[in-house]
Design a protein around this motif. Sequence first.
Motif: not given
Length: 512
Positions: A332-344, A346-356
């Motif tokens: 799974s890619g970064k965008h899919a992870l960002r979208d999924h986290l948003k769905n559950i 967690y609206d993360l910043s770019e830096e946080e998303l990078k770490q996650v």
Amino acid sequence: MKEKVYIFDTTLRDGEQSPGASMNTAEKVRIATQLEKLGVDAIEAGFPASSEGDFEGVAEVAKKVVNSEVVALARASDHDIDRAWKAVSHAARPKIHVFLATSDIHMQYKLNMSREEVLKSAVDAVKYACSLTDNVEFSAEDGSRSDPDFLCRVFEAVIDAGARVVNLPDTVGYAVPAEFGDLVAYVMKKTPNIDKAILSVHCHNDLGLATANTMAAIENGARQAEVTINGIGERAGNTSLEEVVMAINTRPTSFPVTTGIETTRIYRVSRLVSMITGIMIQPNKAIVGANAFAHEAGIHQHGVLQNPMTYEIMKPETIGLTSNRLVMGKHSGKHALRDHLKNIGYDLSEEELKQVFKKFKELADKKRVVLDEDLEALVNERVLRTADIYSLTYLHVTAGTTVMPTATVKMLIDGSEAVCTGSGNGPIDATFDAISRLTETRSSLLRFSVNALTGGTDAQGEVTVRLKEDDFIALGRGADPDIITASAYAYVNGLNRLEYLKNNPPRKAESL
Ligand code: KIV
Ligand code: ZN
């Protein structure tokens, strides 16, 4: 149109009084942000006069929250009210909550005051608070054990003094539903100006009756319920938000009222509070427990498959539990992870998303599929956890049937790396020995428990520890597919929480 029951959440104030559950300011802000999205009407963020940590927590929540009222608790004294106002005044919708005991036993033995003195202090305090804001609530502490006529006199006087909400607490969890419902009906009838205020209730769960008492109060005219997520709180806890809200939703004829709660967010907030406080949710807990929607018995499963309503009185989706929780794998890619986290949630910043994303890839290498629970643990523990003094950077353990268990641990302590070895009667004991030597801490381990976050042998282990040092008790939590690593994370988290507590001593129960 149905009348509204206001939901006043006190997870961050009364909930925080659960032993070991203290939260730092950033954690309070994270929970408050989710409570606001959940749609609670009021967030009681703390008791500013009780400690600097509480003051700061309330002030930060007040800066962040716009839709819900932000409430600061105060005893009936100018000093407490000034502190409460200073902490909360910049909120979009500030509120001061003044309390004073009205039962004979509290007035005689705790306050050493007569009824007339209590009445005057309550009125003076409410007047003073109303000179700062028009949004003031008064609580008659130990109200359920107070003389009903005196209670009505106090309520009448504080409403005249400007209180918009009068709250009737069952402080010691002594009430039973029929009696509590009658008391609410009595107050509604005998307080002449009650139509100028909202009658609220606040129940404790010492007899396991907090929700039942709250529902009885609503049936009899109370229009605000004071609650906490997962029912956490002092001793046996407070009325739980999810139980009250879902009782109203599921039984509209018995409770013809509404709330502003977005129920599909309940499960998410419940997990967040458990994760941050380290207080596990009992599996059979109503609404949010792991077994609340699990149908083990064959006959039940058959019925549920034919028609869910045979055995399910609520749909899991209503509280945000979705069945398609199988989410992501290592491709799974970064965008899919960002979208999924948003769905559950967690609206993360770019830096946080990078770490996650980095941690997610590491986890996905160890575990075939990464589920929502895994992602939540990862985001909460590895990324959003705030500025810790201690962090674990390396762990190597040797153990087996014929060797003495030893552990080598590397940690960052206030930014500098240090290394140490330890031994013990098992790999976890050895790991804890190394960590306590390295950090030179002297806490004792009161409790240690391991739980699987999801099913399957590759599930992450979730470890909770309870640590004690002097008068301070802290819970620590950690998750990892390797339970020794999870234990190390939990222990280090507990030590960080102890450090926080030592620097920000929590309010004492006797200050209430
Ligand atoms: O339980 C209680 O009486 C309280 C008051 C401060 C409302 O928490
Ligand atoms: Zn309480």
